[in-house]
Design a protein around this motif. Structure first.
Motif, mmCIF file in Angstrom:
data_model
loop_
_atom_site.group_PDB
_atom_site.id
_atom_site.type_symbol
_atom_site.label_atom_id
_atom_site.label_comp_id
_atom_site.label_asym_id
_atom_site.label_seq_id
_atom_site.Cartn_x
_atom_site.Cartn_y
_atom_site.Cartn_z
ATOM 1 N N GLU A 108 -6.142 2.779 -7.887
ATOM 2 C CA GLU A 108 -4.760 3.203 -8.177
ATOM 3 C C GLU A 108 -3.768 2.051 -8.003
ATOM 4 O O GLU A 108 -2.871 1.863 -8.831
ATOM 5 N N ILE A 109 -3.925 1.297 -6.947
ATOM 6 C CA ILE A 109 -2.930 0.244 -6.657
ATOM 7 C C ILE A 109 -3.037 -0.905 -7.661
ATOM 8 O O ILE A 109 -2.039 -1.505 -8.033
ATOM 9 N N LEU A 110 -4.250 -1.159 -8.141
ATOM 10 C CA LEU A 110 -4.395 -2.246 -9.120
ATOM 11 C C LEU A 110 -3.771 -1.890 -10.483
ATOM 12 O O LEU A 110 -3.680 -2.738 -11.365
ATOM 13 N N LYS A 111 -3.312 -0.632 -10.624
ATOM 14 C CA LYS A 111 -2.585 -0.272 -11.856
ATOM 15 C C LYS A 111 -1.183 -0.888 -11.858
ATOM 16 O O LYS A 111 -0.525 -0.947 -12.892
ATOM 17 N N ILE A 112 -0.720 -1.304 -10.695
ATOM 18 C CA ILE A 112 0.601 -1.950 -10.616
ATOM 19 C C ILE A 112 0.500 -3.304 -11.325
ATOM 20 O O ILE A 112 -0.471 -4.037 -11.113
ATOM 21 N N GLU A 113 1.498 -3.583 -12.122
ATOM 22 C CA GLU A 113 1.498 -4.845 -12.878
ATOM 23 C C GLU A 113 1.392 -6.052 -11.956
ATOM 24 O O GLU A 113 2.021 -6.064 -10.881
ATOM 25 N N GLU A 114 0.651 -7.040 -12.369
ATOM 26 C CA GLU A 114 0.486 -8.284 -11.608
ATOM 27 C C GLU A 114 0.139 -8.037 -10.140
ATOM 28 O O GLU A 114 0.767 -8.571 -9.231
ATOM 29 N N SER A 115 -0.827 -7.151 -9.944
ATOM 30 C CA SER A 115 -1.346 -6.936 -8.582
ATOM 31 C C SER A 115 -2.799 -7.393 -8.575
ATOM 32 O O SER A 115 -3.507 -7.265 -9.588
ATOM 33 N N TYR A 116 -3.226 -7.944 -7.464
ATOM 34 C CA TYR A 116 -4.583 -8.498 -7.371
ATOM 35 C C TYR A 116 -5.201 -8.100 -6.046
ATOM 36 O O TYR A 116 -4.514 -8.079 -5.012
ATOM 37 N N LEU A 117 -6.494 -7.846 -6.080
ATOM 38 C CA LEU A 117 -7.223 -7.595 -4.839
ATOM 39 C C LEU A 117 -7.469 -8.952 -4.169
ATOM 40 O O LEU A 117 -7.804 -9.910 -4.852
ATOM 41 N N THR A 118 -7.287 -9.042 -2.863
ATOM 42 C CA THR A 118 -7.683 -10.273 -2.170
ATOM 43 C C THR A 118 -8.986 -9.986 -1.438
ATOM 44 O O THR A 118 -9.245 -8.857 -1.037
ATOM 45 N N VAL B 34 -4.170 9.242 -1.062
ATOM 46 C CA VAL B 34 -4.292 8.112 -1.991
ATOM 47 C C VAL B 34 -3.120 8.057 -2.966
ATOM 48 O O VAL B 34 -2.466 7.021 -3.128
ATOM 49 N N GLU B 35 -2.842 9.195 -3.588
ATOM 50 C CA GLU B 35 -1.798 9.202 -4.601
ATOM 51 C C GLU B 35 -0.437 8.852 -3.986
ATOM 52 O O GLU B 35 0.324 8.065 -4.541
ATOM 53 N N LYS B 36 -0.172 9.430 -2.808
ATOM 54 C CA LYS B 36 1.123 9.175 -2.151
ATOM 55 C C LYS B 36 1.301 7.691 -1.857
ATOM 56 O O LYS B 36 2.370 7.122 -2.061
ATOM 57 N N VAL B 37 0.228 7.068 -1.374
ATOM 58 C CA VAL B 37 0.315 5.644 -1.029
ATOM 59 C C VAL B 37 0.482 4.803 -2.297
ATOM 60 O O VAL B 37 1.308 3.886 -2.347
ATOM 61 N N ALA B 38 -0.279 5.154 -3.328
ATOM 62 C CA ALA B 38 -0.201 4.376 -4.569
ATOM 63 C C ALA B 38 1.183 4.512 -5.200
ATOM 64 O O ALA B 38 1.765 3.523 -5.672
ATOM 65 N N VAL B 39 1.734 5.719 -5.195
ATOM 66 C CA VAL B 39 3.076 5.927 -5.772
ATOM 67 C C VAL B 39 4.106 5.126 -4.974
ATOM 68 O O VAL B 39 4.935 4.397 -5.527
ATOM 69 N N ALA B 40 4.020 5.224 -3.642
ATOM 70 C CA ALA B 40 4.975 4.485 -2.793
ATOM 71 C C ALA B 40 4.842 2.982 -3.017
ATOM 72 O O ALA B 40 5.846 2.260 -3.083
ATOM 73 N N ALA B 41 3.615 2.505 -3.153
ATOM 74 C CA ALA B 41 3.409 1.062 -3.364
ATOM 75 C C ALA B 41 4.017 0.646 -4.705
ATOM 76 O O ALA B 41 4.708 -0.377 -4.799
ATOM 77 N N GLY B 42 3.809 1.451 -5.736
ATOM 78 C CA GLY B 42 4.361 1.148 -7.064
ATOM 79 C C GLY B 42 5.884 1.080 -7.022
ATOM 80 O O GLY B 42 6.499 0.147 -7.546
#
Ligand code: PMP
Length: 383
Positions: free
Chosen positions: A275-285, A363-371
């Motif tokens: 979910e979080i990698l759907k954010i533009e220009e986000s990368y897993l470290t 998961v969804e709540k965190v991903a939405v907040a991160a976005g």
């Protein structure tokens, strides 16, 4: 708003079962484990019972291999300074991977004031140690080499079995900091040929104030804290009975429940990453697969980690950015720089470490907040 705590790498609550178990040693079960009377004998039993459980968690040869300390920092200091100073006749070299925790790197740097040479071994862009460089770096007078089991900031698991072969072919002792990995993935000190291994109580849902250092039989080490001679003379001071008893119980539970709990957290973690990698220009470290099951870490372009942390907290979600232990300094993380990120890239990081209280619904709540956080911060950013 529901509180979502995803910063277990910085601090964990004590497991209720552990608290209940250890509470006895704060009240009726108190006593100095060195006293010969019945109260002391009861306290001693508490310590020795804990030693057995900690030894079992890492498959130590016997419980006597476990030295209780005040925490991971102290265990790392004892491992490094204790072996370096005890083996001066062999040499004055120490080595570590470039992404070790500061409680490994700083004692090693400190030794250089006393004429020691410190060699740092680079890692690749996932944070995996460069085995060829390790081979080239070590020599027969490298007393101790520290390579962590898994990294706390990027979650990458190191190939300790391969590291161990190289260290024992070329150098003397291998020290492994397992603070971030214990209770999450199995560790077998005998199978992997580890000489010294650091554990922390608080990182396995035990009380703060206890840690352990595994010392393989035959390893030559001296104390760095002389005193009354407790813990086989390696760590003087009256034992922290409550914390040590709690650590033992936490180790027992970790051994029993690790497989199931890690599988549960891995599933949640995988959804979070997706979910979080759907954010533009986000990368897993860190490594995409060889990583701790409860660990997800990211970087986002054009924003700054400290602001991510504060914005996420406004959504009542607690996360970390870089290493909690050094984040006061606001310097770019040495781990992110070591995997090849530029200073500006290393500043926009977010680390999520899951634990007992987390579930799929979050998961969804965190991903939405991160976005929303990333979007807001980019809108404000002059970059
Ligand atoms: N090593 C690692 C890998 C860590 O993540 C930490 C911090 N949790 C430490 C050592 C030091 O732990 P403490 O501050 O509890 O001594």
């Amino acid at each position: 708003m529901e509180k979502i705590y995803m910063d277990h790498g910085s601090s964990m609550p004590v497991d209720k079962r552990v608290a209940e178990f250890a509470e006895h040693y704060l009240t009726n079960g108190f006593g100095n484990p060195s006293s010969r009377h019945s109260q002391g004998v009861m306290a001693r039993r508490g310590i020795e019972n804990a030693r057995e459980h900690v030894a079992r968690l890492i498959n130590a040869e016997n419980p006597e291999c476990i030295i209780f300390t005040g925490g991971a920092t102290e265990s790392n200091n004892l491992a490094i300074r204790g072996t370096a100073l005890r083996n001066l006749s062999i040499g004055k070299k120490v080595a570590a991977s470039a992404i070790e925790h500061m409680s490994v790197l700083n004692p090693m740097k400190d030794l250089t004031k006393n004429g020691f040479q410190l060699n740092l071994v680079p890692v690749d862009s996932y944070g995996v140690i460069d085995l060829k460089k390790l081979e080239d770096t070590l020599s027969k007078d490298t007393i101790i080499t520290s390579v962590m089991h898994a990294n706390n900031e990027i979650g990458t698991i190191e190939p300790i079995d391969k590291v161990s072969k190289i260290v024992h072919d070329r150098g003397v002792y291998l020290h492994v900091d397992a603070t971030a990995s214990a209770g999450r993935i199995p560790i077998d000190v005998q199978k992997d040929g580890i000489d010294l291994l650091t554990l922390s109580s608080t990182d396995i849902y035990g009380p703060l104030g206890a840690g352990a250092l595994y010392v393989k039989p035959g390893v030559k080490i001296q104390t760095v804290m002389p005193g009354g001679g407790q813990e086989r003379g390696l760590r003087s001071g009256t034992e922290n009975l409550f914390a040590i008893a709690g650590m033992g119980e936490a180790a027992r539970i970790a051994k029993d429940e690790m497989e199931k709990e890690s599988a549960r957290l891995k599933e949640i973690r995988n959804s979070l990453v997706k979910e979080i990698l759907k954010i533009e220009e986000s990368y897993l470290t860190g490594h995409p697969t060889d990583r701790l099951p409860h660990h997800a870490s990211f970087r986002f372009t054009r924003i700054e980690g400290e602001s991510i942390l504060l914005y996420m907290d406004m959504y009542n979600i607690q996360i970390a950015t870089g290493s909690a232990c050094t984040s006061k300094t606001l310097q770019a993380s040495h781990v992110l720089l070591a995997i090849g990120l530029k200073h500006e890239e290393a500043h926009g990081s977010m680390v999520l470490t899951l634990g007992h209280s987390n579930n799929t619904e979050q998961v969804e709540k965190v991903a939405v907040a991160a976005g929303l956080t990333v979007k807001k911060l980019r809108d404000l950013s002059p970059l």
